[in-house]
Design a protein around this motif. Structure first.
Motif, PDB file in Angstrom:
ATOM      1  N   ALA A 255      26.353  16.646 -39.589  1.00  0.00           N
ATOM      2  CA  ALA A 255      26.444  17.837 -38.655  1.00  0.00           C
ATOM      3  C   ALA A 255      25.821  17.157 -37.402  1.00  0.00           C
ATOM      4  CB  ALA A 255      25.713  18.982 -39.190  1.00  0.00           C
ATOM      5  N   ASP A 256      24.657  16.493 -37.452  1.00  0.00           N
ATOM      6  CA  ASP A 256      23.975  15.784 -36.502  1.00  0.00           C
ATOM      7  C   ASP A 256      25.083  15.061 -35.348  1.00  0.00           C
ATOM      8  OD1 ASP A 256      21.784  17.128 -36.100  1.00  0.00           O
ATOM      9  OD2 ASP A 256      20.499  15.474 -36.672  1.00  0.00           O
ATOM     10  N   TRP A 257      25.723  14.191 -36.437  1.00  0.00           N
ATOM     11  CA  TRP A 257      26.856  13.066 -35.588  1.00  0.00           C
ATOM     12  C   TRP A 257      27.914  14.037 -35.048  1.00  0.00           C
ATOM     13  CZ3 TRP A 257      31.854  12.692 -37.378  1.00  0.00           C
ATOM     14  CH2 TRP A 257      32.399  11.537 -36.667  1.00  0.00           C
ATOM     15  N   GLN A 258      28.277  15.188 -35.832  1.00  0.00           N
ATOM     16  CA  GLN A 258      29.453  15.900 -35.213  1.00  0.00           C
ATOM     17  C   GLN A 258      29.282  16.514 -34.054  1.00  0.00           C
ATOM     18  OE1 GLN A 258      30.186  18.359 -38.665  1.00  0.00           O
ATOM     19  NE2 GLN A 258      31.964  17.324 -39.143  1.00  0.00           N
ATOM     20  N   HIS A 259      27.621  16.754 -33.777  1.00  0.00           N
ATOM     21  CA  HIS A 259      27.467  17.363 -32.272  1.00  0.00           C
ATOM     22  C   HIS A 259      26.936  16.465 -31.346  1.00  0.00           C
ATOM     23  CE1 HIS A 259      27.110  20.973 -35.118  1.00  0.00           C
ATOM     24  NE2 HIS A 259      27.492  21.672 -34.008  1.00  0.00           N
ATOM     25  N   SER A 260      27.168  15.333 -31.807  1.00  0.00           N
ATOM     26  CA  SER A 260      26.677  14.163 -30.846  1.00  0.00           C
ATOM     27  C   SER A 260      27.758  13.635 -29.681  1.00  0.00           C
ATOM     28  CB  SER A 260      26.280  12.804 -31.493  1.00  0.00           C
ATOM     29  OG  SER A 260      27.402  11.969 -32.014  1.00  0.00           O
ATOM     30  N   LYS A 261      27.507  12.981 -28.646  1.00  0.00           N
ATOM     31  CA  LYS A 261      28.506  12.455 -27.619  1.00  0.00           C
ATOM     32  C   LYS A 261      29.053  11.167 -28.331  1.00  0.00           C
ATOM     33  CE  LYS A 261      26.207  13.540 -23.368  1.00  0.00           C
ATOM     34  NZ  LYS A 261      25.602  13.184 -22.065  1.00  0.00           N
ATOM     35  N   HIS A 262      28.398  10.468 -29.271  1.00  0.00           N
ATOM     36  CA  HIS A 262      29.107   9.659 -30.056  1.00  0.00           C
ATOM     37  C   HIS A 262      30.584   9.896 -30.673  1.00  0.00           C
ATOM     38  CE1 HIS A 262      25.570   6.798 -30.778  1.00  0.00           C
ATOM     39  NE2 HIS A 262      25.922   6.480 -29.679  1.00  0.00           N
TER      40      HIS A 262
ATOM     41  N   SER B 294      16.500  10.658 -31.674  1.00  0.00           N
ATOM     42  CA  SER B 294      16.604  10.956 -33.318  1.00  0.00           C
ATOM     43  C   SER B 294      18.145  10.646 -33.757  1.00  0.00           C
ATOM     44  CB  SER B 294      15.907  12.231 -33.442  1.00  0.00           C
ATOM     45  OG  SER B 294      16.556  13.220 -32.962  1.00  0.00           O
ATOM     46  N   ARG B 295      18.145  10.196 -34.954  1.00  0.00           N
ATOM     47  CA  ARG B 295      19.102  10.163 -35.708  1.00  0.00           C
ATOM     48  C   ARG B 295      19.840  11.564 -36.196  1.00  0.00           C
ATOM     49  NH1 ARG B 295      15.219   8.683 -39.325  1.00  0.00           N
ATOM     50  NH2 ARG B 295      15.541   6.314 -39.360  1.00  0.00           N
ATOM     51  N   HIS B 296      21.150  11.805 -36.135  1.00  0.00           N
ATOM     52  CA  HIS B 296      22.068  10.889 -36.028  1.00  0.00           C
ATOM     53  C   HIS B 296      22.946  11.468 -34.706  1.00  0.00           C
ATOM     54  CE1 HIS B 296      21.904   9.031 -39.749  1.00  0.00           C
ATOM     55  NE2 HIS B 296      22.874   8.186 -39.568  1.00  0.00           N
ATOM     56  N   LYS B 297      22.329  12.370 -33.927  1.00  0.00           N
ATOM     57  CA  LYS B 297      22.889  12.852 -32.854  1.00  0.00           C
ATOM     58  C   LYS B 297      22.315  11.962 -31.610  1.00  0.00           C
ATOM     59  CE  LYS B 297      22.990  17.216 -30.209  1.00  0.00           C
ATOM     60  NZ  LYS B 297      22.334  18.716 -30.016  1.00  0.00           N
ATOM     61  N   PHE B 298      21.474  11.055 -31.583  1.00  0.00           N
ATOM     62  CA  PHE B 298      21.084  10.292 -30.414  1.00  0.00           C
ATOM     63  C   PHE B 298      21.207  10.901 -29.326  1.00  0.00           C
ATOM     64  CE2 PHE B 298      22.921   7.887 -34.156  1.00  0.00           C
ATOM     65  CZ  PHE B 298      21.848   7.057 -34.308  1.00  0.00           C
ATOM     66  N   SER B 299      20.417  11.967 -29.023  1.00  0.00           N
ATOM     67  CA  SER B 299      20.747  12.821 -27.656  1.00  0.00           C
ATOM     68  C   SER B 299      19.658  12.160 -26.686  1.00  0.00           C
ATOM     69  CB  SER B 299      20.393  14.492 -27.961  1.00  0.00           C
ATOM     70  OG  SER B 299      20.055  14.949 -26.628  1.00  0.00           O
ATOM     71  N   ALA B 300      20.440  11.895 -25.586  1.00  0.00           N
ATOM     72  CA  ALA B 300      19.637  11.359 -24.303  1.00  0.00           C
ATOM     73  C   ALA B 300      18.778  12.285 -23.879  1.00  0.00           C
ATOM     74  CB  ALA B 300      20.521  10.703 -23.338  1.00  0.00           C
ATOM     75  N   ALA B 301      19.213  13.730 -23.900  1.00  0.00           N
ATOM     76  CA  ALA B 301      18.558  14.911 -23.184  1.00  0.00           C
ATOM     77  C   ALA B 301      17.373  15.138 -24.071  1.00  0.00           C
ATOM     78  CB  ALA B 301      19.403  16.102 -23.192  1.00  0.00           C
ATOM     79  N   GLU B 302      17.455  14.755 -25.460  1.00  0.00           N
ATOM     80  CA  GLU B 302      16.422  15.160 -26.289  1.00  0.00           C
ATOM     81  C   GLU B 302      15.226  14.165 -26.134  1.00  0.00           C
ATOM     82  OE1 GLU B 302      16.240  14.266 -30.680  1.00  0.00           O
ATOM     83  OE2 GLU B 302      16.850  16.474 -30.710  1.00  0.00           O
TER      84      GLU B 302
END
Length: 510
Positions: free
Chosen positions: A59-66, A239-247
């Motif tokens: 879920a984190d990855w699916q919501h990521s820019k990656h 933080s894994r796996h979203k890797f959000s720059a804003a965060e």
């Protein structure tokens, strides 16, 4: 003001020259990874299992820019079968590939080379090497002894190539607790993974199948050292796996580690005017961009604004040391005249080998390649995005004065310490010696608070939690010093002085 702007603008040019001196390509594993093309594997294959076994990760990855950019499991976790971090026992493998569990910044650098270079030039990159640099560093030896033998009771068992006998030297013989884990050192090693490792990082170890050792991984430590030569995994902030720059740009990303009695930057920020404005006006901040524009993306400075952002003509950077004039964490503050950090590059260039040439304490004076005044000029540019020049210049004069006053206290304390040592009037177990404990608190706790708070605008930490307590430390230390000198005259034997000294409990100033 013109002079300040000129000094700040010259940094980018010098930085580009300095980056050329340390190339990412010096690490053969980086070259291997960026030129690797796995055959017969797709993200969909990974998701078939991991959607069920690890739904939070997916879920984190699916919501990521990656995910939006088409960067998925394969790009980060699939490596050549002979890669240093290869997980040989994974149930899915191809003709030329397997997966890695412990992903390092070598993988990140395939796409984010600029950011990894800047990070390797920063003081953050010496996080693990600094405290594990046992062979060539007195500091590393002392930190290893503190973590593994004083705090986690490893006794006479060796650590990092140092003999247990040497590491036990000086530890009180009448305290059997210190040897509690001597025959089960694994307990000590796992315990250390909860303390130094989580902020500083460890030397990540894998078993013969490529599974990470629990004593060294998982770690989000800022300078963790990986078998492929990677330094950190970028997860300390992203933080894994979203890797959000804003965060990662939020103050909370920094305060995982920068808090507590030894460097309460979280508390200092929150008790400053900048922190007050942030906490009461979240709607005025936009962390989606690295460019900081007062009135558009922020109302007042945050950690990211001052140390990393693109603001008032400065370029955004992952080198958090670039705008710092002073080292405010060392026992005695000194100007950061050493240019770029060396510890991260030493390990990176060594390709993951662990020896006295690759795991170094590093460059404690690392900062701006143009020197400390250029660093200060850049920081003034940050301030002058919101503040007028006289305000800014006056503020930093006060910061410098507070740092110098702290150094005067510390130098006096050091003079007493050296005198006591020379006369044999210090206990061999330093953590049982009230003078040494006060000396340690003076710089590692109270003195850091005094200096950091002055630099970041928190009056209560600069005063009551800072200089007032430093002042108290000095008085208590002087009393101990005078008493021991008086008893030395009486007995003529330093051993007798220490044996007959009345217990002196130390009041900790937290």
């Amino acid at each position: 003001m013109k002079k300040i702007l000129t000094a700040g603008l010259s940094v980018a040019a010098v930085s580009s020259l300095a980056f050329a001196a340390n190339s990412l390509d010096a690490n053969p594993n980086y070259q291997k990874l960026k030129n690797f093309h796995p055959q017969g594997v797709s993200n969909d294959q990974c998701l078939m299992c991991h959607k069920t076994t690890d739904p939070g990760i997916v879920a984190d990855w699916q919501h990521s820019k990656h995910a939006k950019a088409g960067v998925g499991c394969v790009e980060c976790h699939v490596v050549p079968k002979d890669y240093p971090t290869a997980f040989k026992a994974h149930p899915m493998q191809g003709a030329n590939w397997t997966v890695q569990i412990a992903v390092s910044s070598v993988t990140c650098a395939k796409c984010h080379a600029k950011e990894v270079k800047e990070y390797l030039n920063s003081g953050h990159s010496r996080g693990a090497a600094q405290w594990l640099a046992v062979n060539g560093s007195k500091h590393g030896y002392l930190m290893t002894k503190l973590a593994y033998h004083y705090e986690t009771l490893k006794g006479n068992n060796p650590s990092f190539g140092m003999s247990g006998e040497k590491l036990m030297k000086g530890i009180r013989k009448d305290l059997p607790l210190v040897r509690a884990n001597e025959k089960n050192p694994r307990v000590s090693d796992l315990s250390v993974a909860n303390i130094c490792v989580q902020c500083h990082g460890a030397i990540v170890k894998l078993d013969n199948q490529g599974r990470p050792d629990a004593a060294t991984w998982p770690t989000d430590g800022i300078g963790a050292l990986y078998p492929d030569g990677g330094v950190s995994n970028c997860l300390s902030c992203h933080s894994r796996h979203k890797f959000s720059a804003a965060e990662a740009r939020q103050p909370a990303a920094c305060t995982n580690c920068h808090l507590g009695p030894d460097h309460p930057d979280k508390e200092v920020f929150e008790s400053s005017v900048h922190g007050h404005i942030f906490e009461t006006n979240h709607e005025d901040y936009n962390f989606e961009t690295g460019e900081q524009i007062p009135g558009k993306t922020l109302r007042a400075a945050t950690c990211f604004t001052c140390h990393m952002s693109g603001i008032n003509g400065l370029q955004a950077t992952h080198n958090v040391s670039l705008r710092l004039k002073w080292n405010l964490t060392a026992p005695s503050s000194f100007l950061k005249t050493g240019g770029y950090e060396t510890a991260g590059w030493a390990f990176w260039n060594g390709g993951g080998k662990v020896n006295s040439k690759t795991v170094l304490r590093g460059n404690m004076k690392s900062g701006n390649p143009n020197g400390p005044e250029a660093a200060r000029a850049d920081m003034k540019k940050v301030c002058m995005a919101c503040h007028q020049a006289t305000f800014t210049n006056n503020y930093f004069q006060r910061v410098d004065a507070h740092v110098k006053v702290y150094n005067q206290y510390f130098n006096y304390a050091t003079k007493m310490l050296k005198d006591l040592k020379a006369k044999g009037l210090m206990k061999s177990d330093v953590w049982s010696d009230p003078f040494f404990k006060l000396y340690y608190y003076l710089w590692h706790h109270e003195g850091r608070r005094m200096r950091h708070a002055a630099a970041m605008g928190s009056p209560d930490y600069a005063h009551w939690h800072g200089v007032f307590q430093v002042m108290q430390d000095i008085r208590e230390m002087k009393d101990i010093y005078d008493y021991r000198m008086k008893m030395l005259k009486k007995y003529g034997d330093p051993k007798k002085v220490l044996e007959n000294e009345v217990p002196m409990p130390v009041v900790t100033h937290e």
